[in-house]
Design a protein around this motif. Structure first.
Motif, short mmCIF file in Angstrom:
data_model
loop_
_atom_site.label_atom_id
_atom_site.label_comp_id
_atom_site.label_asym_id
_atom_site.label_seq_id
_atom_site.Cartn_x
_atom_site.Cartn_y
_atom_site.Cartn_z
N TYR A 43 -17.88 -44.82 18.00
CA TYR A 43 -18.60 -43.57 17.82
C TYR A 43 -18.65 -43.20 16.35
O TYR A 43 -17.76 -43.50 15.56
CB TYR A 43 -17.93 -42.45 18.61
CG TYR A 43 -18.01 -42.62 20.11
CD1 TYR A 43 -19.23 -42.59 20.77
CD2 TYR A 43 -16.86 -42.84 20.87
CE1 TYR A 43 -19.31 -42.75 22.14
CE2 TYR A 43 -16.92 -43.00 22.24
CZ TYR A 43 -18.15 -42.96 22.87
OH TYR A 43 -18.23 -43.12 24.23
N SER A 44 -19.73 -42.49 15.99
CA SER A 44 -19.90 -41.99 14.64
C SER A 44 -20.54 -40.61 14.70
O SER A 44 -21.36 -40.34 15.59
CB SER A 44 -20.78 -42.95 13.81
OG SER A 44 -21.18 -42.34 12.60
N VAL A 48 -25.69 -38.34 16.09
CA VAL A 48 -26.55 -37.20 16.42
C VAL A 48 -27.90 -37.29 15.70
O VAL A 48 -28.87 -36.65 16.11
CB VAL A 48 -25.84 -35.87 16.08
CG1 VAL A 48 -25.72 -35.70 14.58
CG2 VAL A 48 -26.57 -34.69 16.68
N ASP A 49 -27.97 -38.09 14.64
CA ASP A 49 -29.22 -38.23 13.88
C ASP A 49 -30.32 -38.81 14.75
O ASP A 49 -30.09 -39.66 15.61
CB ASP A 49 -29.01 -39.13 12.66
CG ASP A 49 -28.17 -38.47 11.58
OD1 ASP A 49 -27.69 -37.35 11.82
OD2 ASP A 49 -27.99 -39.08 10.52
N GLY A 50 -31.55 -38.33 14.52
CA GLY A 50 -32.69 -38.86 15.26
C GLY A 50 -33.77 -37.81 15.44
O GLY A 50 -33.69 -36.69 14.92
N LYS A 135 -14.63 -36.51 24.88
CA LYS A 135 -14.90 -37.60 23.95
C LYS A 135 -16.37 -38.00 23.94
O LYS A 135 -16.80 -38.73 23.06
CB LYS A 135 -14.04 -38.81 24.31
CG LYS A 135 -12.55 -38.57 24.13
CD LYS A 135 -11.75 -39.82 24.46
CE LYS A 135 -10.26 -39.60 24.26
NZ LYS A 135 -9.45 -40.79 24.57
N GLY A 136 -17.12 -37.50 24.91
CA GLY A 136 -18.52 -37.89 25.01
C GLY A 136 -19.48 -36.95 24.33
O GLY A 136 -20.67 -36.95 24.64
N SER A 137 -19.01 -36.14 23.37
CA SER A 137 -19.91 -35.20 22.72
C SER A 137 -19.49 -34.91 21.29
O SER A 137 -18.34 -35.13 20.90
CB SER A 137 -20.00 -33.89 23.50
OG SER A 137 -18.75 -33.23 23.52
N ILE A 138 -20.45 -34.42 20.52
CA ILE A 138 -20.23 -34.02 19.13
C ILE A 138 -20.55 -32.53 19.01
O ILE A 138 -21.58 -32.07 19.53
CB ILE A 138 -21.12 -34.83 18.18
CG1 ILE A 138 -20.74 -36.31 18.21
CG2 ILE A 138 -21.02 -34.30 16.75
CD1 ILE A 138 -21.67 -37.19 17.38
#
Length: 219
Positions: A43-44, A48-50, A135-138
């Motif tokens: 993960y990084s 979220v970029d896009g 752990k599945g989110s920013i």
């Protein structure tokens, strides 16, 4: 003496076999370890970029100004929005501000202003961090800056060489909660609020707080 000789031969043979088998065992263990590591996602915060598209819902609080909305049902319930997330910024393209304008000046006056508005792009800086609870989110700590809306009111008479007058509306934007990007559905959600308005530097009285809720999916 013969027995000692046999024992030495056996030990030498065992060492020889071990030297041959050991490299193979090491190679096998290494391969298994690599296979296990390949199944672990990396993960990084840049995930979220896009580019995103989705809906923006607008909700205006009741106002004491009778020219503004008198009931929640009169407000549009959604508008299509697109955004690009890059360099720690949410860049909203063609931000729908029709409802915001109506909440400032009322329904009748708003239509003339909306017709003379250019496209409004709005960038929201943020700081990203992984969600310790999931752990599945920013999580995105939004740091919205004031939104400026400039428009030129229609005039019937204008002297030669005179420039069109321009009115500047400055809207204070706040974010009480963090935004969130979830890996499972590639969804970006966040909420911002317009809490104060200034027209040509003068605070607007009785401005109803307007909430914008964004729900978008990465393309």
């Amino acid at each position: 003496m013969k027995i000692l000789t046999e024992i030495k031969k056996t030990r030498c043979f065992n060492r020889f076999v071990l030297l041959i088998v050991l490299p193979g065992l090491i190679s096998t263990f290494t391969a298994c370890s690599n296979d296990d590591d390949s199944d672990i996602p990396v993960y990084s915060l840049k995930d979220v970029d896009g580019n995103y598209s989705g809906k923006m819902l607008t909700e205006t609080a009741p106002s004491v100004n009778p020219q503004n909305y008198s009931s929640k049902e009169e407000q549009p319930q959604g508008a299509t929005v697109t955004a690009e997330v890059k360099d720690n910024q949410i860049m909203i393209k063609k931000l729908p501000v029709d409802d915001l304008i109506r909440s400032i000046v009322g329904e009748e006056a708003a239509e003339v202003i909306i017709e003379n508005l250019d496209d409004i792009n709005y960038n929201i800086p943020y700081t990203a961090a992984f969600n310790d609870d999931s752990k599945g989110s920013i999580l995105l700590q939004l740091k919205p800056e004031p939104l400026e809306i400039k428009y030129t009111p229609p005039t019937q008479v204008k002297a030669d060489g005179e420039e069109d007058p321009q009115i500047t509306v400055k809207v204070t934007i706040e974010a009480e909660e963090q935004g969130q990007y979830t890996y499972k559905d590639k969804k970006l959600t966040f909420v911002i609020k317009a809490t104060q308005v200034e027209v040509e530097g003068a605070p607007l009285k009785d401005f109803p707080i307007t909430t914008f809720s964004f729900d978008m999916v990465k393309k």
